[in-house]
Design a protein around this motif. Structure first.
Motif, PDB file in Angstrom:
ATOM      1  N   VAL A 271       1.028  -1.114   0.012  1.00 63.41           N
ATOM      2  CA  VAL A 271       0.026  -0.090  -0.117  1.00 63.41           C
ATOM      3  C   VAL A 271       0.908   1.322   0.041  1.00 63.41           C
ATOM      4  O   VAL A 271       2.118   1.153   0.432  1.00 63.41           O
ATOM      5  N   ALA A 272       0.502   2.157  -0.556  1.00 63.42           N
ATOM      6  CA  ALA A 272       0.588   3.671  -0.265  1.00 63.42           C
ATOM      7  C   ALA A 272      -0.554   4.407   0.307  1.00 63.42           C
ATOM      8  O   ALA A 272      -1.607   4.831  -0.358  1.00 63.42           O
ATOM      9  N   SER A 273      -0.814   4.150   1.716  1.00 62.72           N
ATOM     10  CA  SER A 273      -2.005   4.245   2.440  1.00 62.72           C
ATOM     11  C   SER A 273      -1.734   4.494   3.844  1.00 62.72           C
ATOM     12  O   SER A 273      -0.930   3.689   4.586  1.00 62.72           O
ATOM     13  N   ALA A 274      -2.556   5.243   4.613  1.00 56.95           N
ATOM     14  CA  ALA A 274      -2.558   5.456   6.094  1.00 56.95           C
ATOM     15  C   ALA A 274      -3.491   4.239   6.580  1.00 56.95           C
ATOM     16  O   ALA A 274      -4.866   4.560   6.714  1.00 56.95           O
ATOM     17  N   PHE A 275      -3.039   2.880   6.661  1.00 53.57           N
ATOM     18  CA  PHE A 275      -3.872   1.870   7.124  1.00 53.57           C
ATOM     19  C   PHE A 275      -5.033   1.627   6.060  1.00 53.57           C
ATOM     20  O   PHE A 275      -4.547   1.888   4.789  1.00 53.57           O
ATOM     21  N   ASP A 276      -6.079   1.554   6.383  1.00 58.62           N
ATOM     22  CA  ASP A 276      -7.088   1.634   5.535  1.00 58.62           C
ATOM     23  C   ASP A 276      -8.273   2.579   5.731  1.00 58.62           C
ATOM     24  O   ASP A 276      -9.315   2.615   5.711  1.00 58.62           O
ATOM     25  N   LEU A 277      -7.543   3.651   6.396  1.00 61.19           N
ATOM     26  CA  LEU A 277      -8.549   4.950   6.756  1.00 61.19           C
ATOM     27  C   LEU A 277      -8.879   5.730   5.821  1.00 61.19           C
ATOM     28  O   LEU A 277      -9.779   6.861   6.174  1.00 61.19           O
ATOM     29  N   GLY A 278      -8.673   5.549   4.516  1.00 65.14           N
ATOM     30  CA  GLY A 278      -9.203   6.338   3.385  1.00 65.14           C
ATOM     31  C   GLY A 278      -8.628   7.607   3.076  1.00 65.14           C
ATOM     32  O   GLY A 278      -7.635   7.943   3.491  1.00 65.14           O
TER      33      GLY A 278
END
Length: 319
Positions: A271-278
């Motif tokens: 991922v390039a994401s903050a967890f799955d926080l959107g």
């Protein structure tokens, strides 16, 4: 989504290391009320944008949102909940595409899945085309099976220098194995809710648990040794594009339909994401991940599509 993937190893054995949800053939009002991503949950797929729609989780104060508005209200994006078009199918490869709604900044996704030559595995690619420049979280979503294994009988293969971050709050009330909101911990010393420290490489956790862990510093390689199935499954990707890896550890921790306490699955999700926080948190410069210099979003522009290449390979366990 890929489903029912069978890998034939060099020794002739066939194995199914990826996970497919047991409810995919269900019917009736309860099943029909599920979002499409849950109805068809299985093996591997891309998520654009990655994460959940805007919500009101009681996050700790250091998790500061960006104020950016979500342009996609589907869990893990429109592409995770809508039909793709199969454009090409040969004996060793397929190509599928999906066009996004015209009111979104994403124009189109192209996905290719090819059999690897000389080894048991898949070479995959995702290409993202944009109508206008946009920054958003993106992730890939392989899921491996932990079914039929004793606690800590599986072994994750992760770079020794990787670091661990636990989801800021309980994933499911009272079902966390790891203490929430741990930040930048070594992979061999993550605090558990039972007290003490655990090495996250030993899977699955004991008991009915539900956890999300974020890994940084993996160098784009994470594997799982499954001696019960006699195989090692390895996910490889470009960590320069997707610097994080989410471990979704679903070990019977959800009692409600359709999970019903029966799921034993491990997501290994680049991922390039903050967890799955959107979108809201992934675009923030103030989250603990951003403050450590970890990119939690990608940017795509018209005329400059983004291509992500990755692989899933399966080999015999020689131990």
């Amino acid at each position: 989504m890929l489903h029912s993937c069978v890998f034939r190893l060099k020794n002739g054995r066939e194995v199914r290391p990826l996970y497919d949800a047991p409810w995919r053939e269900d019917s009736g009002p309860d099943f029909n009320a599920l979002p499409p991503i849950i109805q068809g949950l299985g093996s591997e797929w891309p998520c654009v944008p990655f994460g959940r729609p805007a919500g009101n989780l009681p996050l700790p104060p250091e998790w500061v949102g960006s104020g950016a508005e979500a342009w996609d209200n589907w869990a893990h994006g429109y592409s995770s909940n809508s039909d793709w078009q199969l454009e090409r199918l040969t004996e060793g490869a397929l190509r599928a595409t999906i066009d996004y709604p015209t009111n979104t900044p994403i124009q189109r996704l192209e996905r290719e899945v090819c059999l690897l030559e000389g080894s048991s595995g898949l070479a995959l690619s995702l290409t993202v085309y944009a109508r206008r420049e946009t920054t958003f979280p993106l992730g890939l979503h392989p899921i491996l099976s932990m079914e039929g294994t004793d606690p800590e009988a599986l072994q994750l293969i992760i770079n020794e220098d990787a670091r661990t971050w636990s989801f800021p709050v309980d994933v499911e009330p009272g079902r966390n194995h790891f203490v929430p909101n741990q930040q930048n911990r070594p992979i061999g010393a993550v605090a558990t809710c039972a007290g003490g420290l655990a090495d996250i490489r030993a899977m699955p956790p004991e008991g009915q648990t539900e956890d999300l862990l974020f890994l940084s510093g993996t160098d784009g390689v994470v594997g799982l040794v499954n001696r019960a199935r006699g195989c090692i499954t390895t996910i490889k990707w470009d960590s320069g594009q997707l610097p994080g890896c989410l471990l979704w550890i679903s070990n019977g921790g959800r009692d409600y339909y359709p999970w019903n306490g029966r799921v034993a699955a491990l997501g290994i999700e680049p991922v390039a994401s903050a967890f799955d926080l959107g979108v809201t948190y992934s675009l923030s410069a103030e989250t603990p991940l951003s403050q450590k210099g970890i990119a939690t979003a990608v940017t795509v522009s018209p005329g400059r599509p983004l291509e992500f290449k990755y692989s899933i390979t399966v080999a015999p366990d020689r131990n």
